[in-house]
Write an enzyme that holds these catalytic residues in place. Structure first.
Site, PDB file in Angstrom:
ATOM      1  N   GLU A  68       0.886  -1.248   0.030  1.00  0.00           N
ATOM      2  CA  GLU A  68       0.109   0.002   0.012  1.00  0.00           C
ATOM      3  C   GLU A  68       0.848   1.245  -0.148  1.00  0.00           C
ATOM      4  O   GLU A  68       1.435   1.707   1.093  1.00  0.00           O
ATOM      5  CB  GLU A  68      -0.883  -0.101   1.576  1.00  0.00           C
ATOM      6  CG  GLU A  68      -2.069  -1.089   1.099  1.00  0.00           C
ATOM      7  CD  GLU A  68      -2.938  -0.587   0.134  1.00  0.00           C
ATOM      8  OE1 GLU A  68      -3.583  -1.596  -0.455  1.00  0.00           O
ATOM      9  OE2 GLU A  68      -2.964   0.385  -0.174  1.00  0.00           O
ATOM     10  N   CYS A  75      -2.168   9.495   1.770  1.00  0.00           N
ATOM     11  CA  CYS A  75      -1.791   8.893   0.676  1.00  0.00           C
ATOM     12  C   CYS A  75      -2.682   9.128  -0.474  1.00  0.00           C
ATOM     13  O   CYS A  75      -2.436   9.293  -1.952  1.00  0.00           O
ATOM     14  CB  CYS A  75      -1.334   7.234   0.627  1.00  0.00           C
ATOM     15  SG  CYS A  75      -3.006   6.566   1.133  1.00  0.00           S
TER      16      CYS A  75
HETATM   17  N1  NAI Z   1      -1.520   3.168   0.134  1.00  0.00           N
HETATM   18  C1  NAI Z   1      -1.974   3.411   1.425  1.00  0.00           C
HETATM   19  O1  NAI Z   1      -2.858   3.318   1.883  1.00  0.00           O
HETATM   20  C2  NAI Z   1      -0.844   4.481   2.225  1.00  0.00           C
HETATM   21  C3  NAI Z   1       0.251   4.725   1.944  1.00  0.00           C
HETATM   22  N2  NAI Z   1       1.066   5.700   2.723  1.00  0.00           N
HETATM   23  C4  NAI Z   1       2.449   6.032   2.195  1.00  0.00           C
HETATM   24  O2  NAI Z   1       3.195   5.643   3.300  1.00  0.00           O
HETATM   25  C5  NAI Z   1       4.206   6.955   3.047  1.00  0.00           C
HETATM   26  C6  NAI Z   1       4.509   7.511   4.436  1.00  0.00           C
HETATM   27  O3  NAI Z   1       4.234   6.655   5.460  1.00  0.00           O
HETATM   28  P1  NAI Z   1       5.735   6.523   6.241  1.00  0.00           P
HETATM   29  O4  NAI Z   1       5.226   5.663   7.394  1.00  0.00           O
HETATM   30  O5  NAI Z   1       6.579   7.715   6.115  1.00  0.00           O
HETATM   31  O6  NAI Z   1       6.368   5.185   5.135  1.00  0.00           O
HETATM   32  P2  NAI Z   1       7.935   4.613   5.546  1.00  0.00           P
HETATM   33  O7  NAI Z   1       7.974   3.912   4.332  1.00  0.00           O
HETATM   34  O8  NAI Z   1       9.000   5.568   5.927  1.00  0.00           O
HETATM   35  O9  NAI Z   1       7.529   3.578   6.840  1.00  0.00           O
HETATM   36  C7  NAI Z   1       6.593   2.473   6.603  1.00  0.00           C
HETATM   37  C8  NAI Z   1       6.947   1.471   7.738  1.00  0.00           C
HETATM   38  O10 NAI Z   1       8.310   0.759   7.333  1.00  0.00           O
HETATM   39  C9  NAI Z   1       9.125   0.818   8.382  1.00  0.00           C
HETATM   40  N3  NAI Z   1      10.509   1.228   7.734  1.00  0.00           N
HETATM   41  C10 NAI Z   1      10.828   2.112   7.656  1.00  0.00           C
HETATM   42  N4  NAI Z   1      12.420   2.253   7.100  1.00  0.00           N
HETATM   43  C11 NAI Z   1      12.506   0.876   6.696  1.00  0.00           C
HETATM   44  C12 NAI Z   1      13.471  -0.160   6.249  1.00  0.00           C
HETATM   45  N5  NAI Z   1      14.721   0.467   6.060  1.00  0.00           N
HETATM   46  N6  NAI Z   1      13.335  -1.258   6.261  1.00  0.00           N
HETATM   47  C13 NAI Z   1      12.191  -1.976   6.657  1.00  0.00           C
HETATM   48  N7  NAI Z   1      11.173  -1.214   7.028  1.00  0.00           N
HETATM   49  C14 NAI Z   1      11.328   0.134   7.406  1.00  0.00           C
HETATM   50  C15 NAI Z   1       8.693   1.825   9.108  1.00  0.00           C
HETATM   51  O11 NAI Z   1       8.995   1.754  10.636  1.00  0.00           O
HETATM   52  C16 NAI Z   1       7.074   1.929   8.918  1.00  0.00           C
HETATM   53  O12 NAI Z   1       6.685   0.834   9.850  1.00  0.00           O
HETATM   54  C17 NAI Z   1       3.782   7.606   1.911  1.00  0.00           C
HETATM   55  O13 NAI Z   1       4.357   7.446   0.754  1.00  0.00           O
HETATM   56  C18 NAI Z   1       2.336   7.425   1.855  1.00  0.00           C
HETATM   57  O14 NAI Z   1       1.857   7.644   0.418  1.00  0.00           O
HETATM   58  C19 NAI Z   1       0.612   6.126   3.961  1.00  0.00           C
HETATM   59  C20 NAI Z   1      -0.705   5.644   4.277  1.00  0.00           C
HETATM   60  C21 NAI Z   1      -1.530   4.975   3.637  1.00  0.00           C
HETATM   61  C1  6NA Z   2      -8.854   9.529   5.458  1.00  0.00           C
HETATM   62  C2  6NA Z   2      -8.310   8.101   5.326  1.00  0.00           C
HETATM   63  C3  6NA Z   2      -7.065   7.953   4.572  1.00  0.00           C
HETATM   64  C4  6NA Z   2      -6.355   6.566   4.447  1.00  0.00           C
HETATM   65  C5  6NA Z   2      -5.049   6.620   4.060  1.00  0.00           C
HETATM   66  C6  6NA Z   2      -4.083   7.635   3.552  1.00  0.00           C
HETATM   67  O1  6NA Z   2      -4.740   8.324   2.502  1.00  0.00           O
HETATM   68  O2  6NA Z   2      -3.231   7.806   4.079  1.00  0.00           O
END
Ligand code: NAI
Ligand code: 6NA
Length: 460
Positions: free
Chosen positions: A217, A255
């Site tokens: 996701e 996201c």
């Molecule tokens: N498609 C969806 O439903 C959603 C997508 N997102 C996306 O997530 C991003 C923002 O969320 P963040 O938590 O900042 O993402 P992130 O990718 O920095 O972290 C996500 C998870 O990965 C873990 N992580 C971080 N570095 C890692 C590594 N080197 N190896 C393994 N695991 C690692 C973190 O601890 C966290 O649990 C944005 O790009 C956003 O678009 C966010 C919410 C919903």
């Molecule tokens: C309001 C709900 C948002 C769901 C996930 C996201 O956009 O990061």
């Protein structure tokens, strides 16, 4: 968790216990699954005030926003799951070719085994618990790894889940990249990752070593196409929805939030005026004093967003807002007009309260504009031009397409949710044909959905 050795031991012991639990068959009965999902409902109900406190501490979210985007989302998923679980797990008869008469066939949904779930920080309760509900209701055992960037929510989940759920089947392991990498060295039966494409690549390459199926996701830049309207009130409604969709959910840190707007240049000045008016109406003259707009998660992301505005040409394109309050991690709703397309603000996911407007000679050019970039998680298109709608549906590719609204796709459990290409993948639909038709009719494109269930062909 202290030293690496201790961490490794805890991860290995946890995984071994969960594998034993799965092998024992403890998670297979519908009764056990319903009991666990209902236990989560009880957790949400009992701990509502603690959830409000944790989300205020991590993100400064208002209780109304928390109820809408977190508590309400989880309750909705739980109720939908409890109403449909028997149907989902029941064997599905298959119509076999006459040649095989009198053989009968059925598809028997079965759990995969031990599932690893990574959650992100922006909706830490909803995006932590929703995948747990899916995995448990499919009969798996689960490790949830909340995001370390939302520490109050991470410890809330680590402290409360064991009080309500079967700890032989559901465990929470906290930590950041280091513990995540330890987890990824283990063999899982499914990994469900919510996060950035950058880390998604790390997850996928680790999963490949064990041929572990993954659901990613991810994120990306969700465009909003804003066509001209003959009726001025249609434009005003569109603007309200865009403002709500940009700064409402976690102050743009979403996201599926509105990343940028595509509009014909002749409408730009009207759009800017209406956006300014609506932002003021929603968040007052001084949004930083408003209690109903979230803060930036941490200094790292605050710096990232500040750097997006540092480019002199980008700074010169600001037509509203642009003030930053580092002490309170607050950036006011900021609108930009035609920043350079090669600037980071237009090549990277913004994931914050900055809204670029990109002007085009003709709104029809938006299709080419979108297609020349990575496939988005969602495309929002405000238009009443049926022919243009069909062009968007048939000529673009995204996780979903929503006409004349924003973000509502996230609450429709009857529609699959997810990305395509760089915005994510790995979900299978429940009933593709019916769903495919329904989605096309609703103007929502099909992306797929999976709750950690594999499907096995059984010939009897
Ligand atoms: N498609 C969806 O439903 C959603 C997508 N997102 C996306 O997530 C991003 C923002 O969320 P963040 O938590 O900042 O993402 P992130 O990718 O920095 O972290 C996500 C998870 O990965 C873990 N992580 C971080 N570095 C890692 C590594 N080197 N190896 C393994 N695991 C690692 C973190 O601890 C966290 O649990 C944005 O790009 C956003 O678009 C966010 C919410 C919903
Ligand atoms: C309001 C709900 C948002 C769901 C996930 C996201 O956009 O990061």
């Amino acid at each position: 968790m202290n030293t690496t050795m201790e961490a490794i031991t805890e991860v290995e012991e946890t995984l071994s216990e969960l594998r034993q639990t799965f092998k024992s068959g403890r998670t297979r009965s519908v009764a056990w699954r319903k009991n666990q999902v209902s236990a989560l409902l009880q957790l949400i109900h009992d701990q509502e005030d603690e959830i409000f406190k944790a989300l205020y501490e991590d993100l400064g979210k208002h209780p109304v926003e928390v109820y809408r985007d977190e508590i309400g989302i989880v309750k909705k998923t739980i109720n939908y799951t409890l109403s449909n679980l028997e149907k989902w797990v029941a064997p599905k008869k298959s119509r076999l070719p006459l040649l095989l008469f009198p053989t009968s066939g059925e598809v028997l949904p079965e759990p995969l085994g031990v599932v690893l779930i990574f959650a992100s920080w922006n909706f830490p309760i909803a995006l932590g618990l929703d995948p747990v509900i899916g995995a448990i209701s499919a009969g798996n055992t689960v490790v949830l790894k909340p995001s370390e960037q939302a520490p109050a929510c991470s410890s809330f989940l680590a402290n409360t889940i064991p009080q309500y759920m079967d700890s032989k089947a559901v465990r929470v392991i906290e930590g950041g990249a280091e513990i995540s990498e330890l987890l990824l060295q283990q063999k899982w039966d499914k990994i469900f990752f919510t996060g950035s494409p950058q880390v998604g690549r790390i997850v996928m390459s680790a999963a490949a070593k064990n041929l572990t199926p993954v659901t990613l996701e991810l994120g990306g830049k969700c465009p909003t196409i804003l066509d001209s309207f003959s009726n001025p009130s249609d434009l005003k409604v569109a603007i309200k929805r865009i403002v709500g969709g940009k700064w409402g959910p976690c102050n743009g840190q979403a996201c599926i939030g509105v990343d940028y707007i595509l509009i014909e240049e002749k409408l730009a000045s009207t759009l800017i005026e209406l956006l300014k008016k609506t932002v003021k109406r929603f968040y007052s003259d001084s949004p930083k004093d408003s209690k109903c707009i979230a803060r930036v998660i941490n200094r790292g992301h605050f710096e990232r967003l500040r750097n997006l505005l540092k480019d002199p040409l980008v700074a010169a394109s600001i037509v509203h807002g642009g003030s930053l309050d580092e002490e309170n991690l607050f950036i006011e709703p900021t609108i930009l007009l035609d920043p350079p397309l090669d600037a980071a603000i237009m090549t990277e996911e913004i994931f914050g309260p900055l809204l670029p407007i990109i002007t085009l000679k003709s709104i029809q050019e938006s299709i080419e504009f979108i297609n020349s970039r990575p496939k988005p998680l969602a495309i929002y298109a405000f238009t009443k031009d049926e022919e243009f709608r069909q062009r968007i549906l048939l000529e673009t590719s995204s996780g979903s397409v929503i006409f004349n609204d924003v973000l509502i796709q996230f609450i429709c459990d009857a529609l699959p949710f997810g990305g395509v290409g760089q915005s994510g993948f790995g979900r299978l639909a429940y009933n593709l044909d019916y769903l495919g038709l329904l989605l096309l009719f609703l103007g929502l494109k099909r992306s797929n959905r999976l709750t950690g269930v594999s499907q096995k062909q059984c010939n009897t």
